[in-house]
Motif scaffolding. Structure first.
Motif, PDB file in Angstrom:
ATOM      1  N   GLU A 171      -4.560  13.753   3.331  1.00 54.42           N
ATOM      2  CA  GLU A 171      -4.569  13.406   1.919  1.00 54.42           C
ATOM      3  C   GLU A 171      -3.599  14.325   1.188  1.00 54.42           C
ATOM      4  OE1 GLU A 171      -8.050  12.442  -0.324  1.00 54.42           O
ATOM      5  OE2 GLU A 171      -9.165  11.934   1.508  1.00 54.42           O
ATOM      6  N   SER A 172      -2.950  13.783   0.184  1.00 54.29           N
ATOM      7  CA  SER A 172      -1.998  14.564  -0.602  1.00 54.29           C
ATOM      8  C   SER A 172      -2.747  15.612  -1.425  1.00 54.29           C
ATOM      9  CB  SER A 172      -1.203  13.644  -1.532  1.00 54.29           C
ATOM     10  OG  SER A 172      -0.379  14.418  -2.376  1.00 54.29           O
ATOM     11  N   LYS A 173      -2.209  16.820  -1.450  1.00 50.66           N
ATOM     12  CA  LYS A 173      -2.805  17.890  -2.259  1.00 50.66           C
ATOM     13  C   LYS A 173      -2.365  17.771  -3.718  1.00 50.66           C
ATOM     14  CE  LYS A 173      -2.985  21.042   1.644  1.00 50.66           C
ATOM     15  NZ  LYS A 173      -1.968  20.980   2.667  1.00 50.66           N
ATOM     16  N   SER A 174      -1.194  17.197  -3.956  1.00 50.90           N
ATOM     17  CA  SER A 174      -0.645  17.148  -5.308  1.00 50.90           C
ATOM     18  C   SER A 174      -0.750  15.775  -5.961  1.00 50.90           C
ATOM     19  CB  SER A 174       0.823  17.576  -5.289  1.00 50.90           C
ATOM     20  OG  SER A 174       1.577  16.688  -4.484  1.00 50.90           O
ATOM     21  N   ARG A 175      -1.105  14.747  -5.192  1.00 50.41           N
ATOM     22  CA  ARG A 175      -1.143  13.389  -5.742  1.00 50.41           C
ATOM     23  C   ARG A 175      -2.484  12.736  -5.397  1.00 50.41           C
ATOM     24  NH1 ARG A 175       4.152  11.208  -7.138  1.00 50.41           N
ATOM     25  NH2 ARG A 175       3.167   9.183  -6.895  1.00 50.41           N
ATOM     26  N   PRO A 176      -3.468  12.891  -6.261  1.00 48.97           N
ATOM     27  CA  PRO A 176      -4.788  12.298  -6.009  1.00 48.97           C
ATOM     28  C   PRO A 176      -4.652  10.784  -5.804  1.00 48.97           C
ATOM     29  CG  PRO A 176      -4.852  13.715  -7.950  1.00 48.97           C
ATOM     30  CD  PRO A 176      -3.410  13.597  -7.541  1.00 48.97           C
ATOM     31  N   GLY A 177      -5.443  10.266  -4.886  1.00 54.26           N
ATOM     32  CA  GLY A 177      -5.418   8.833  -4.626  1.00 54.26           C
ATOM     33  C   GLY A 177      -4.354   8.401  -3.638  1.00 54.26           C
ATOM     34  N   GLU A 178      -3.656   9.387  -3.052  1.00 56.80           N
ATOM     35  CA  GLU A 178      -2.595   9.075  -2.100  1.00 56.80           C
ATOM     36  C   GLU A 178      -2.676  10.005  -0.898  1.00 56.80           C
ATOM     37  OE1 GLU A 178       0.920   9.371  -4.510  1.00 56.80           O
ATOM     38  OE2 GLU A 178       0.343   7.655  -5.740  1.00 56.80           O
ATOM     39  N   GLY A 179      -2.120   9.552   0.210  1.00 60.87           N
ATOM     40  CA  GLY A 179      -2.115  10.355   1.416  1.00 60.87           C
ATOM     41  C   GLY A 179      -0.785  10.224   2.142  1.00 60.87           C
ATOM     42  N   THR A 213       0.814  -1.222   0.000  1.00 62.39           N
ATOM     43  CA  THR A 213       0.000   0.000   0.000  1.00 62.39           C
ATOM     44  C   THR A 213       0.844   1.266   0.000  1.00 62.39           C
ATOM     45  OG1 THR A 213      -0.189  -0.062   2.415  1.00 62.39           O
ATOM     46  CG2 THR A 213      -1.960  -1.113   1.150  1.00 62.39           C
ATOM     47  N   ILE A 214       2.132   1.150   0.280  1.00 55.95           N
ATOM     48  CA  ILE A 214       3.011   2.324   0.303  1.00 55.95           C
ATOM     49  C   ILE A 214       3.418   2.693  -1.122  1.00 55.95           C
ATOM     50  CG2 ILE A 214       5.150   1.018   0.556  1.00 55.95           C
ATOM     51  CD1 ILE A 214       6.129   3.205   2.482  1.00 55.95           C
ATOM     52  N   VAL A 215       3.542   3.974  -1.365  1.00 54.00           N
ATOM     53  CA  VAL A 215       4.082   4.478  -2.622  1.00 54.00           C
ATOM     54  C   VAL A 215       5.564   4.777  -2.433  1.00 54.00           C
ATOM     55  CG1 VAL A 215       3.959   6.320  -4.350  1.00 54.00           C
ATOM     56  CG2 VAL A 215       1.851   5.454  -3.267  1.00 54.00           C
ATOM     57  N   ALA A 216       5.896   5.456  -1.321  1.00 44.93           N
ATOM     58  CA  ALA A 216       7.290   5.839  -1.089  1.00 44.93           C
ATOM     59  C   ALA A 216       7.487   6.298   0.351  1.00 44.93           C
ATOM     60  CB  ALA A 216       7.677   6.991  -2.027  1.00 44.93           C
ATOM     61  N   ASN A 217       8.714   6.147   0.824  1.00 45.78           N
ATOM     62  CA  ASN A 217       9.133   6.831   2.045  1.00 45.78           C
ATOM     63  C   ASN A 217       9.463   8.259   1.645  1.00 45.78           C
ATOM     64  OD1 ASN A 217       9.114   4.852   4.139  1.00 45.78           O
ATOM     65  ND2 ASN A 217      10.903   3.905   3.191  1.00 45.78           N
ATOM     66  N   LEU A 218       8.965   9.227   2.395  1.00 43.67           N
ATOM     67  CA  LEU A 218       9.229  10.633   2.091  1.00 43.67           C
ATOM     68  C   LEU A 218      10.380  11.197   2.910  1.00 43.67           C
ATOM     69  CD1 LEU A 218       5.550  11.889   1.838  1.00 43.67           C
ATOM     70  CD2 LEU A 218       7.098  11.196  -0.016  1.00 43.67           C
ATOM     71  N   GLY A 219      10.641  10.578   4.063  1.00 40.95           N
ATOM     72  CA  GLY A 219      11.756  11.058   4.873  1.00 40.95           C
ATOM     73  C   GLY A 219      11.691  10.537   6.288  1.00 40.95           C
ATOM     74  N   PHE A 220      12.838  10.637   6.945  1.00 42.56           N
ATOM     75  CA  PHE A 220      12.977  10.235   8.339  1.00 42.56           C
ATOM     76  C   PHE A 220      13.466  11.437   9.141  1.00 42.56           C
ATOM     77  CE2 PHE A 220      13.227   6.274   6.099  1.00 42.56           C
ATOM     78  CZ  PHE A 220      12.745   5.313   6.969  1.00 42.56           C
ATOM     79  N   SER A 221      13.049  11.512  10.394  1.00 38.24           N
ATOM     80  CA  SER A 221      13.541  12.563  11.280  1.00 38.24           C
ATOM     81  C   SER A 221      13.566  12.026  12.705  1.00 38.24           C
ATOM     82  CB  SER A 221      12.652  13.813  11.197  1.00 38.24           C
ATOM     83  OG  SER A 221      11.346  13.521  11.662  1.00 38.24           O
ATOM     84  N   ASP A 222      14.122  12.806  13.587  1.00 39.80           N
ATOM     85  CA  ASP A 222      14.128  12.493  15.015  1.00 39.80           C
ATOM     86  C   ASP A 222      14.606  11.064  15.295  1.00 39.80           C
ATOM     87  OD1 ASP A 222      13.074  15.074  15.608  1.00 39.80           O
ATOM     88  OD2 ASP A 222      11.089  14.338  15.070  1.00 39.80           O
ATOM     89  N   ILE A 223      15.659  10.654  14.608  1.00 38.39           N
ATOM     90  CA  ILE A 223      16.225   9.315  14.810  1.00 38.39           C
ATOM     91  C   ILE A 223      17.134   9.359  16.022  1.00 38.39           C
ATOM     92  CG2 ILE A 223      17.711   7.529  13.816  1.00 38.39           C
ATOM     93  CD1 ILE A 223      16.745   8.603  11.035  1.00 38.39           C
ATOM     94  N   ALA A 224      16.958   8.396  16.919  1.00 40.20           N
ATOM     95  CA  ALA A 224      17.798   8.330  18.119  1.00 40.20           C
ATOM     96  C   ALA A 224      18.025   6.872  18.500  1.00 40.20           C
ATOM     97  CB  ALA A 224      17.130   9.072  19.275  1.00 40.20           C
ATOM     98  N   PHE A 225      19.162   6.632  19.147  1.00 37.55           N
ATOM     99  CA  PHE A 225      19.534   5.303  19.624  1.00 37.55           C
ATOM    100  C   PHE A 225      19.926   5.424  21.100  1.00 37.55           C
ATOM    101  CE2 PHE A 225      20.595   5.626  15.117  1.00 37.55           C
ATOM    102  CZ  PHE A 225      19.796   4.606  14.599  1.00 37.55           C
ATOM    103  N   PRO A 226      18.928   5.458  21.999  1.00 40.75           N
ATOM    104  CA  PRO A 226      19.207   5.700  23.415  1.00 40.75           C
ATOM    105  C   PRO A 226      20.041   4.620  24.088  1.00 40.75           C
ATOM    106  CG  PRO A 226      16.839   5.790  22.971  1.00 40.75           C
ATOM    107  CD  PRO A 226      17.512   5.377  21.716  1.00 40.75           C
ATOM    108  N   LYS A 227      19.961   3.386  23.598  1.00 50.70           N
ATOM    109  CA  LYS A 227      20.753   2.287  24.149  1.00 50.70           C
ATOM    110  C   LYS A 227      21.235   1.426  22.995  1.00 50.70           C
ATOM    111  CE  LYS A 227      18.752   2.058  28.684  1.00 50.70           C
ATOM    112  NZ  LYS A 227      19.247   1.449  29.872  1.00 50.70           N
ATOM    113  N   PRO A 228      22.372   0.773  23.156  1.00 48.29           N
ATOM    114  CA  PRO A 228      22.893  -0.055  22.067  1.00 48.29           C
ATOM    115  C   PRO A 228      22.216  -1.424  22.006  1.00 48.29           C
ATOM    116  CG  PRO A 228      24.376  -0.165  23.927  1.00 48.29           C
ATOM    117  CD  PRO A 228      23.295   0.826  24.294  1.00 48.29           C
TER     118      PRO A 228
END
Length: 170
Positions: free
Chosen positions: A124-132, A91-106
């Motif tokens: 819902e996406s404003k520029s891509r109908p049928g996607e959110g 159901t995914i079209v694409a990953n758009l980005g990642f943020s706030d990545i943390a590794f508090p413990k190994p």
């Protein structure tokens, strides 16, 4: 079931955009026990020559852990991967980005990673109908319940098709 009856089919998939709700906690099971082979393979495939991931003798001399650490990028990749079957398979079209990545413990060889995800935003996406756009807050915990990784991920997800896929109930 008689031979002339066609069984109803259920296709494993992730959720359509309309099926997501903010504030829902998805627990992804089973977890994934990380082996030395996993860590070495990922680390060498990605050309990461950090001795803390590959050289046990060196790692033993390094405080504070004195042992090999699991590559944090492997931890992140596995954290996201554990969510795929339940949330975004097909159901995914694409990953758009990642943020706030943390590794508090190994993570260490032999640790088990468990993943959970909260949907924090939907639109819902404003520029891509049928996607959110769906925003996920992923959390990875080890077998002791300690948080070992967190990440926020924005994805582009398909809205439910007008006609159900073959084998999927209407």
């Amino acid at each position: 079931m008689s031979a002339d009856v066609t069984p109803r089919r259920v296709v494993q998939r992730g959720l359509w955009f309309e099926e997501f709700e903010t504030g829902v906690l998805y627990e992804h099971r089973p977890g994934r026990t990380i082996t030395e082979a996993d860590n070495v393979l990922f680390t060498t495939l990605t050309m990461n020559t950090q001795a803390m991931h590959l050289d046990a003798a060196f790692a033993q001399t390094q405080p504070p852990f004195h042992r090999v650490l699991v590559n944090s990028m492997f931890t992140l990749s596995t954290l996201v991967g554990l969510s795929v079957a339940q949330l975004t398979q097909g159901t995914i079209v694409a990953n758009l980005g990642f943020s706030d990545i943390a590794f508090p413990k190994p993570m260490f060889h032999g640790d088990t990673l468990y993943a959970e995800t909260v949907v924090t935003d939907l639109r819902e996406s404003k520029s891509r109908p049928g996607e959110g756009i769906v925003t996920f807050a992923h959390t990875g915990r080890n077998q002791n319940g300690d948080v070992v990784a967190t990440a926020v991920r924005k994805t582009l997800v398909r809205l439910r098709p007008a006609q159900p896929d073959a084998g999927e109930p209407a």
